[in-house]
Design a protein around this motif. Structure first.
Motif, PDB file in Angstrom:
ATOM      1  N   VAL A 106      73.152  31.103  70.470  1.00 38.46           N
ATOM      2  CA  VAL A 106      72.349  31.354  69.310  1.00 38.46           C
ATOM      3  C   VAL A 106      72.803  32.532  68.330  1.00 38.46           C
ATOM      4  N   LEU A 107      73.151  33.701  69.271  1.00 35.57           N
ATOM      5  CA  LEU A 107      73.301  34.858  68.479  1.00 35.57           C
ATOM      6  C   LEU A 107      74.792  34.883  67.937  1.00 35.57           C
ATOM      7  N   HIS A 114      72.161  39.192  62.281  1.00 35.90           N
ATOM      8  CA  HIS A 114      71.992  37.700  62.478  1.00 35.90           C
ATOM      9  C   HIS A 114      71.477  37.182  61.302  1.00 35.90           C
ATOM     10  N   VAL A 163      67.460  36.387  62.134  1.00 35.43           N
ATOM     11  CA  VAL A 163      66.308  37.639  62.494  1.00 35.43           C
ATOM     12  C   VAL A 163      66.784  38.979  62.184  1.00 35.43           C
ATOM     13  N   ARG A 185      63.284  40.729  68.479  1.00 34.17           N
ATOM     14  CA  ARG A 185      64.239  39.633  67.663  1.00 34.17           C
ATOM     15  C   ARG A 185      64.906  38.786  68.558  1.00 34.17           C
ATOM     16  N   ARG A 193      62.649  36.077  69.592  1.00 38.66           N
ATOM     17  CA  ARG A 193      62.395  34.888  68.511  1.00 38.66           C
ATOM     18  C   ARG A 193      63.313  33.870  68.738  1.00 38.66           C
ATOM     19  N   LEU A 194      64.859  34.432  68.617  1.00 33.61           N
ATOM     20  CA  LEU A 194      65.708  33.517  68.881  1.00 33.61           C
ATOM     21  C   LEU A 194      65.834  32.613  70.256  1.00 33.61           C
TER      22      LEU A 194
END
Length: 275
Positions: free
Chosen positions: A144-145, A235, A238, A271, A274-275
């Motif tokens: 995701v990052l 990102h 975020v 953050r 959140r991801l």
């Protein structure tokens, strides 16, 4: 081997191979409308040229077997457009009489027990790299990052290749000027264990040709070993995250390393969650 073919015969083989690969790609496979009245299967030459970012006349000459030279960067773009797999890419480069560099370094398989460990580290991003920064495995948080790297294939799944061939305006890596020299120094140290290995030599040669910055850092002959570092990324969802990297080397595979990205502050921690 294809490199032993006479130049004229090799160009003929290259032309025929490109035509055959073009014919199997449907327009919808590359985001183009099918369109009526296509007299030949697959993509048109002008479509391949446009998608690969090369001139239509130049690409036509390439498919006609004319005596023109193709650069590494152009062949990479054509290979991506034609969706060639690793074996096909190697064949393409041999026919073009250019050195082939495989994607992830062979012989560095990730132990199956490693993936559950990576998964258990969520929401901390974690990954396994080869000593050449090939991305070998990762967990969901890492994907995701760094979605671009996690979804890449072949050489584009190599962190150095990804960073040095991507313009600074288009990368999420904010403190790259201080971190890239250290990463190159890490690879320079590992390179000493692979002297004479054509895969490593060709990797350095090709990346040096594509990136003057990498070539300059490589020529400095600085060496280092992986250590705890602070990396700053932006990102798209975020915003900025500040991460410390911790490195662990599996005893069963000394040419790989597990890297865990930990938040440097509470804002980054929130953050990541959140991801």
């Amino acid at each position: 081997m294809t490199t032993l073919l006479p130049p004229g015969r090799r160009r003929e083989e290259l032309a025929a191979f490109l035509r055959s690969r073009r014919a199997r790609i449907r327009p919808e496979d590359v985001g183009l409308p099918p369109g009526p009245r296509r007299r030949t299967p697959g993509l048109r030459r002008e479509e391949v040229a446009q998608l690969a970012g090369v001139g239509i006349t130049w690409y036509t000459w390439l498919e006609q077997g004319r005596p023109i030279n193709a650069s590494v960067q152009v062949l990479d773009a054509i290979a991506r457009t034609l969706k060639l797999d690793s074996t096909e890419c190697e064949h393409l480069y041999r026919l073009a009489d250019l050195p082939w560099v495989a994607g992830p370094v062979s012989g560095h398989a990730v132990e199956p027990e490693i993936q559950p460990v990576l998964d258990a580290l969520n929401p901390l991003p974690a990954a396994v790299y080869s000593s050449r920064y090939d991305l070998l495995a990762h967990n969901r948080a890492y994907g995701v990052l760094f979605p671009g790297l996690a979804s890449a294939h072949g050489l584009e799944r190599n962190v150095l290749w990804h960073l040095f061939t991507c313009t600074s305006c288009c990368t999420p890596f904010l403190n790259r000027d201080e971190e890239l020299p250290v990463m190159v120094a890490n690879v320079r140290t590992a390179f000493a264990r692979h002297l004479g290995d054509p895969v490593w030599s060709d990797f350095v040669r090709r990346l040096s040709a594509l990136s003057p910055t990498f070539a300059s850092l490589w020529a400095a002959h600085n060496v280092a070993i992986p250590s705890t570092r602070v990396k700053i990324f932006r990102h798209a969802v975020v915003g900025e995250v500040r991460l410390s990297t911790s490195t662990f080397t599996p005893t069963t595979s000394p040419e790989t390393r597990v890297v865990v990205y930990s938040p440097r502050d509470e804002t980054t921690r929130a953050r990541l969650e959140r991801l």
